[in-house]
Write a protein that holds these residues in place. Structure first.
Motif, PDB file in Angstrom:
ATOM      1  N   ASP A   1       0.335  10.869  -7.994  1.00  0.00           N
ATOM      2  CA  ASP A   1       0.832  12.174  -8.410  1.00  0.00           C
ATOM      3  C   ASP A   1       0.468  13.332  -7.498  1.00  0.00           C
ATOM      4  OD1 ASP A   1      -1.788  11.884  -9.115  1.00  0.00           O
ATOM      5  OD2 ASP A   1      -1.574  12.687 -11.127  1.00  0.00           O
ATOM      6  N   PHE A   2      -0.577  13.241  -6.736  1.00  0.00           N
ATOM      7  CA  PHE A   2      -0.970  14.315  -5.838  1.00  0.00           C
ATOM      8  C   PHE A   2      -1.237  13.729  -4.456  1.00  0.00           C
ATOM      9  CE2 PHE A   2      -2.394  15.820  -9.998  1.00  0.00           C
ATOM     10  CZ  PHE A   2      -1.740  17.049 -10.037  1.00  0.00           C
ATOM     11  N   THR A   3      -0.997  14.495  -3.443  1.00  0.00           N
ATOM     12  CA  THR A   3      -1.194  14.015  -2.077  1.00  0.00           C
ATOM     13  C   THR A   3      -2.619  13.497  -1.872  1.00  0.00           C
ATOM     14  OG1 THR A   3       0.447  15.562  -1.295  1.00  0.00           O
ATOM     15  CG2 THR A   3      -1.002  14.618   0.359  1.00  0.00           C
ATOM     16  N   VAL A   4      -3.610  14.195  -2.437  1.00  0.00           N
ATOM     17  CA  VAL A   4      -5.001  13.774  -2.249  1.00  0.00           C
ATOM     18  C   VAL A   4      -5.233  12.384  -2.841  1.00  0.00           C
ATOM     19  CG1 VAL A   4      -5.936  14.821  -4.347  1.00  0.00           C
ATOM     20  CG2 VAL A   4      -7.396  14.515  -2.355  1.00  0.00           C
ATOM     21  N   ASN A   5      -4.530  12.038  -3.891  1.00  0.00           N
ATOM     22  CA  ASN A   5      -4.683  10.715  -4.483  1.00  0.00           C
ATOM     23  C   ASN A   5      -4.083   9.621  -3.622  1.00  0.00           C
ATOM     24  OD1 ASN A   5      -6.059  11.690  -6.673  1.00  0.00           O
ATOM     25  ND2 ASN A   5      -4.233  11.930  -7.909  1.00  0.00           N
ATOM     26  N   ALA A   6      -3.274   9.986  -2.646  1.00  0.00           N
ATOM     27  CA  ALA A   6      -2.657   8.999  -1.763  1.00  0.00           C
ATOM     28  C   ALA A   6      -3.479   8.753  -0.501  1.00  0.00           C
ATOM     29  CB  ALA A   6      -1.238   9.451  -1.387  1.00  0.00           C
TER      30      ALA A   6
ATOM     31  N   LEU B   1       0.842  -1.190   0.000  1.00  0.00           N
ATOM     32  CA  LEU B   1       0.000   0.000   0.000  1.00  0.00           C
ATOM     33  C   LEU B   1       0.881   1.246   0.000  1.00  0.00           C
ATOM     34  CD1 LEU B   1      -2.729   1.476   0.196  1.00  0.00           C
ATOM     35  CD2 LEU B   1      -2.513   1.299   2.691  1.00  0.00           C
ATOM     36  N   GLU B   2       1.930   1.228   0.805  1.00  0.00           N
ATOM     37  CA  GLU B   2       2.834   2.383   0.879  1.00  0.00           C
ATOM     38  C   GLU B   2       3.504   2.648  -0.475  1.00  0.00           C
ATOM     39  OE1 GLU B   2       6.780   2.706   3.217  1.00  0.00           O
ATOM     40  OE2 GLU B   2       5.178   3.401   4.577  1.00  0.00           O
ATOM     41  N   ASP B   3       3.938   1.604  -1.178  1.00  0.00           N
ATOM     42  CA  ASP B   3       4.513   1.768  -2.519  1.00  0.00           C
ATOM     43  C   ASP B   3       3.501   2.436  -3.444  1.00  0.00           C
ATOM     44  OD1 ASP B   3       6.956   0.444  -1.939  1.00  0.00           O
ATOM     45  OD2 ASP B   3       6.066  -1.506  -2.420  1.00  0.00           O
ATOM     46  N   ASP B   4       2.256   1.975  -3.368  1.00  0.00           N
ATOM     47  CA  ASP B   4       1.223   2.513  -4.240  1.00  0.00           C
ATOM     48  C   ASP B   4       0.956   3.988  -3.935  1.00  0.00           C
ATOM     49  OD1 ASP B   4      -0.808   1.342  -6.305  1.00  0.00           O
ATOM     50  OD2 ASP B   4      -1.927   2.781  -5.084  1.00  0.00           O
ATOM     51  N   GLN B   5       0.942   4.340  -2.660  1.00  0.00           N
ATOM     52  CA  GLN B   5       0.717   5.733  -2.295  1.00  0.00           C
ATOM     53  C   GLN B   5       1.850   6.622  -2.783  1.00  0.00           C
ATOM     54  OE1 GLN B   5      -0.035   4.700   1.882  1.00  0.00           O
ATOM     55  NE2 GLN B   5      -1.918   5.887   1.712  1.00  0.00           N
ATOM     56  N   ARG B   6       3.063   6.129  -2.741  1.00  0.00           N
ATOM     57  CA  ARG B   6       4.221   6.914  -3.182  1.00  0.00           C
ATOM     58  C   ARG B   6       4.184   7.230  -4.673  1.00  0.00           C
ATOM     59  NH1 ARG B   6       8.208   3.438   0.183  1.00  0.00           N
ATOM     60  NH2 ARG B   6       8.322   4.668   2.079  1.00  0.00           N
ATOM     61  N   ARG B   7       3.581   6.352  -5.467  1.00  0.00           N
ATOM     62  CA  ARG B   7       3.580   6.565  -6.914  1.00  0.00           C
ATOM     63  C   ARG B   7       2.505   7.554  -7.368  1.00  0.00           C
ATOM     64  NH1 ARG B   7      -0.429   4.664  -9.835  1.00  0.00           N
ATOM     65  NH2 ARG B   7      -1.881   3.282  -8.771  1.00  0.00           N
TER      66      ARG B   7
END
Length: 133
Positions: A125-130, A117-123
């Protein structure tokens, strides 16, 4: 100011109850991410398109959800990125397996591999998308 949102109430609707039941039966950890989460913080109501990150196969969860639900349409699969989409009533659901992306200097297309999940959040493009629940 960030509001204290009780997502257990916001996610207590038939769609998310069924999604949780199917994910649990499949042994897949899943999260609602991005715009839906943002809109809950902003009191914008429910979006009609919801992104689900799955630690494992997003395609497998989409297939299981489609098989279990009378409200779901046949899924569309996009194997290159490990994603699948289906309609559940009037809501579009996009399932993606948690992934890492890397780029070579001569291509705009990422090389995709399984991730957390953390890898996916890092990729994203915007903070809101994470944002994930």
């Amino acid at each position: 100011m960030i509001k204290n949102i009780d997502f257990s109430i916001r996610l207590d609707i038939p769609l998310f109850r069924q999604l949780q039941e199917v994910a649990d039966a499949e042994g897949l950890e899943s999260y609602v991410v991005g715009g839906f989460v943002r809109d809950q913080f902003l009191d914008r109501g429910n979006k009609q398109d919801i992104d689900i990150v799955v630690v494992g196969s997003g395609i497998a969860l989409a297939k299981a959800m489609q098989k279990k639900s009378k409200k779901a349409t046949p899924i569309q699969v996009f194997k290159t990125y490990g994603t699948a989409m289906l309609q559940w009533g009037d809501v579009a659901l996009e399932f993606v397996g948690a992934r890492k992306e890397s780029y070579t200097h001569n291509s705009r297309n990422p090389q995709v591999s399984l991730g957390t999940l953390e890898d996916d959040q890092r990729r994203r493009d915007f903070t809101v998308n994470a944002l994930a629940v």
